[in-house]
Design a protein around this motif. Structure first.
Motif, PDB file in Angstrom:
ATOM      1  N   ALA A   1      -1.025  22.372   3.110  1.00 42.76           N
ATOM      2  CA  ALA A   1       0.282  22.898   3.505  1.00 42.76           C
ATOM      3  C   ALA A   1       1.213  21.761   3.912  1.00 42.76           C
ATOM      4  O   ALA A   1       0.789  20.792   4.525  1.00 42.76           O
ATOM      5  CB  ALA A   1       0.128  23.874   4.656  1.00 42.76           C
ATOM      6  N   THR A   2       2.462  21.904   3.563  1.00 41.96           N
ATOM      7  CA  THR A   2       3.486  20.932   3.943  1.00 41.96           C
ATOM      8  C   THR A   2       4.199  21.422   5.205  1.00 41.96           C
ATOM      9  O   THR A   2       4.032  22.580   5.615  1.00 41.96           O
ATOM     10  CB  THR A   2       4.525  20.763   2.820  1.00 41.96           C
ATOM     11  OG1 THR A   2       5.220  22.015   2.668  1.00 41.96           O
ATOM     12  CG2 THR A   2       3.873  20.359   1.507  1.00 41.96           C
ATOM     13  N   LEU A   3       5.008  20.554   5.785  1.00 38.34           N
ATOM     14  CA  LEU A   3       5.821  20.960   6.936  1.00 38.34           C
ATOM     15  C   LEU A   3       6.696  22.149   6.558  1.00 38.34           C
ATOM     16  O   LEU A   3       6.829  23.098   7.337  1.00 38.34           O
ATOM     17  CB  LEU A   3       6.685  19.795   7.433  1.00 38.34           C
ATOM     18  CG  LEU A   3       7.710  20.133   8.511  1.00 38.34           C
ATOM     19  CD1 LEU A   3       7.049  20.714   9.753  1.00 38.34           C
ATOM     20  CD2 LEU A   3       8.530  18.914   8.888  1.00 38.34           C
TER      21      LEU A   3
ATOM     22  N   ASP B   1       6.041  24.523   4.409  1.00 35.64           N
ATOM     23  CA  ASP B   1       5.187  25.715   4.363  1.00 35.64           C
ATOM     24  C   ASP B   1       4.929  26.246   5.770  1.00 35.64           C
ATOM     25  O   ASP B   1       5.041  27.442   6.027  1.00 35.64           O
ATOM     26  CB  ASP B   1       3.838  25.402   3.704  1.00 35.64           C
ATOM     27  CG  ASP B   1       3.953  25.006   2.241  1.00 35.64           C
ATOM     28  OD1 ASP B   1       4.900  25.463   1.567  1.00 35.64           O
ATOM     29  OD2 ASP B   1       3.088  24.239   1.789  1.00 35.64           O
TER      30      ASP B   1
ATOM     31  N   TYR C   1       3.005  19.907  15.344  1.00 38.87           N
ATOM     32  CA  TYR C   1       2.653  18.731  14.565  1.00 38.87           C
ATOM     33  C   TYR C   1       2.644  17.559  15.525  1.00 38.87           C
ATOM     34  O   TYR C   1       3.668  17.208  16.100  1.00 38.87           O
ATOM     35  CB  TYR C   1       3.657  18.493  13.440  1.00 38.87           C
ATOM     36  CG  TYR C   1       3.327  17.273  12.619  1.00 38.87           C
ATOM     37  CD1 TYR C   1       2.216  17.271  11.790  1.00 38.87           C
ATOM     38  CD2 TYR C   1       4.108  16.131  12.684  1.00 38.87           C
ATOM     39  CE1 TYR C   1       1.891  16.155  11.039  1.00 38.87           C
ATOM     40  CE2 TYR C   1       3.788  15.012  11.936  1.00 38.87           C
ATOM     41  CZ  TYR C   1       2.684  15.032  11.122  1.00 38.87           C
ATOM     42  OH  TYR C   1       2.368  13.925  10.378  1.00 38.87           O
TER      43      TYR C   1
ATOM     44  N   TRP D   1      -1.903  18.545  12.545  1.00 33.24           N
ATOM     45  CA  TRP D   1      -1.418  19.844  12.998  1.00 33.24           C
ATOM     46  C   TRP D   1      -2.385  20.401  14.027  1.00 33.24           C
ATOM     47  O   TRP D   1      -3.590  20.244  13.898  1.00 33.24           O
ATOM     48  CB  TRP D   1      -1.341  20.819  11.824  1.00 33.24           C
ATOM     49  CG  TRP D   1      -0.215  20.523  10.911  1.00 33.24           C
ATOM     50  CD1 TRP D   1      -0.267  19.831   9.736  1.00 33.24           C
ATOM     51  CD2 TRP D   1       1.146  20.884  11.085  1.00 33.24           C
ATOM     52  NE1 TRP D   1       0.978  19.748   9.184  1.00 33.24           N
ATOM     53  CE2 TRP D   1       1.859  20.386   9.988  1.00 33.24           C
ATOM     54  CE3 TRP D   1       1.827  21.586  12.078  1.00 33.24           C
ATOM     55  CZ2 TRP D   1       3.229  20.574   9.855  1.00 33.24           C
ATOM     56  CZ3 TRP D   1       3.197  21.774  11.939  1.00 33.24           C
ATOM     57  CH2 TRP D   1       3.883  21.271  10.833  1.00 33.24           C
TER      58      TRP D   1
END
Length: 64
Positions: free
Chosen positions: A2-4, A6, A38, A45
């Motif tokens: 997952a990205t920031l 997402d 984060y 995370w």
């Protein structure tokens, strides 16, 4: 992975959720409760789940 973007989209979809900038990273809160953040210093995370949700996460000893 997952990205920031997402994580942000999923977190902010929750009622009352807001994003804060703290310690150089994104923290997502509802009221005064942080539920995901984060940690920029380590590049990781951290998800704060209620104790019953720790079951099934793969942790042998859930964090306390």
């Amino acid at each position: 992975m997952a990205t920031l973007a997402d994580i942000r989209r999923a977190a902010l979809a929750l009622p009352g959720a807001v994003e804060l900038d703290s310690h150089g990273g994104s923290w997502f809160n509802v009221g005064k409760k942080t539920f995901v953040l984060y940690w920029a210093q380590d590049g990781r995370w951290i998800f704060k789940l209620p104790k019953p949700r720790h079951t099934g996460t793969g942790w042998t000893n859930p964090p306390r």
